[in-house]
Enzyme design. Structure first.
Site, PDB file in Angstrom:
ATOM      1  N   GLU A 167       0.818  -1.211   0.000  1.00 23.87           N
ATOM      2  CA  GLU A 167       0.000   0.000   0.000  1.00 23.87           C
ATOM      3  C   GLU A 167       0.856   1.266   0.000  1.00 23.87           C
ATOM      4  OE1 GLU A 167      -3.313   0.035  -0.287  1.00 23.87           O
ATOM      5  OE2 GLU A 167      -3.400  -2.155  -0.317  1.00 23.87           O
ATOM      6  N   GLU A 222      -1.693   9.262   0.373  1.00 24.72           N
ATOM      7  CA  GLU A 222      -2.014   9.038  -1.023  1.00 24.72           C
ATOM      8  C   GLU A 222      -1.452  10.185  -1.860  1.00 24.72           C
ATOM      9  OE1 GLU A 222      -6.055   8.281  -3.694  1.00 24.72           O
ATOM     10  OE2 GLU A 222      -6.117   8.136  -1.498  1.00 24.72           O
TER      11      GLU A 222
END
Length: 264
Positions: free
Chosen positions: A88, A110
């Site tokens: 991730e 992100e």
């Protein structure tokens, strides 16, 4: 044997027993640093954020993590957790120094220009002006995840989602919350890797069998599972195998979810 010798041996026995319950007794700082070898590389936005001490401190808030079952099971859970979260947050590429699986935990947020990840939810309503994009090891996203995660660890993360990218212990805690918490019809990642989960008839019909692959299905099955071989699943497996090797434990069976239908 003197009384003091008996007392001393008893004390050492108790200390030894207690240490078995600590994640630090399964994974050392040296091993942690070896696994996440380039997390503090100058090119990584998360440089200096993900520390071993924060990992161990956060794990203590979820007592069953890395302390359930025999030593091999405990090692496998730590390897699986760090592998999935490394995927991730990876900064690796095919020809990266030390290979692509030495670049986990490069990012803490992100990248790009992510959306707000706000959806209508009466229990966990969005706070105006706040964004619930991916942050932390598991890249927790959406208000309906920030809300219950914060409640579980005693923080109002709906009001301050940025805390997940600013406080490393909180960041790890949100990842452990996701890992330890079943969200029906999905089991928890913890129950899968420790062998507690037993597939239902629906699971069996969907090809969901015990093993690391089901964890990938839990985390991102709708995009990655049931579609045959793909780079994303291969990446998750690559991290897992490397980490198991470092901890000296076997991989177990059913590492992929290529033929598993996603959970409903």
């Amino acid at each position: 044997m003197t009384v003091w010798t008996v007392v001393l041996l008893s004390f050492l026995f108790i200390v030894g027993a207690l240490s078995q319950g600590d994640v630090g007794s399964i994974i050392s700082k040296t091993q942690f640093d070896q696994m996440l070898k380039h997390r503090d590389d100058a090119a990584c936005p998360g440089k200096g954020f993900y520390t071993y001490d924060a990992f161990v401190a956060a794990a203590k808030s979820f007592g069953a993590f890395g302390t359930t079952g025999a030593t091999d099971i405990r090692k496998r859970e730590i390897a699986a957790f760090l592998a999935q979260t490394s995927h991730e947050t990876t900064g690796g590429w095919a020809t990266a120094p030390d290979g692509p699986y030495a670049w986990g935990y490069c990012f803490k947020e992100e990248q790009g220009n992510p959306p707000d990840y706000c959806v209508a939810n009466q229990q966990w309503p969005c706070v105006p002006g706040k964004k619930y994009y991916g942050r932390g090891p598991i890249q927790i996203s959406y208000n309906y995840n920030y809300g219950p995660a914060g409640s579980a660890i005693g923080l109002n993360l709906l009001n301050s989602p940025e805390t997940v990218a600013n406080d490393p212990v909180v960041s790890f805690k949100t990842a452990f919350w996701f890992w330890m918490t079943p969200q029906s019809p999905k089991p928890s990642c913890h129950d899968v890797i420790t062998g507690t989960w037993r597939p239902s008839a629906a699971d069996t019909a969907a090809g969901r069998v015990p093993g690391y692959g089901v964890i990938t299905n839990i985390i991102n099955g709708g995009i990655e599972c049931g579609k045959g071989s793909n780079p994303q699943v291969e990446d998750r497996i690559g991290f897992y195998k490397r980490y198991c090797d470092i901890l000296g434990v076997g991989y177990g069976n059913n590492l992929d979810c290529y033929n598993q239908r996603p959970f409903a």
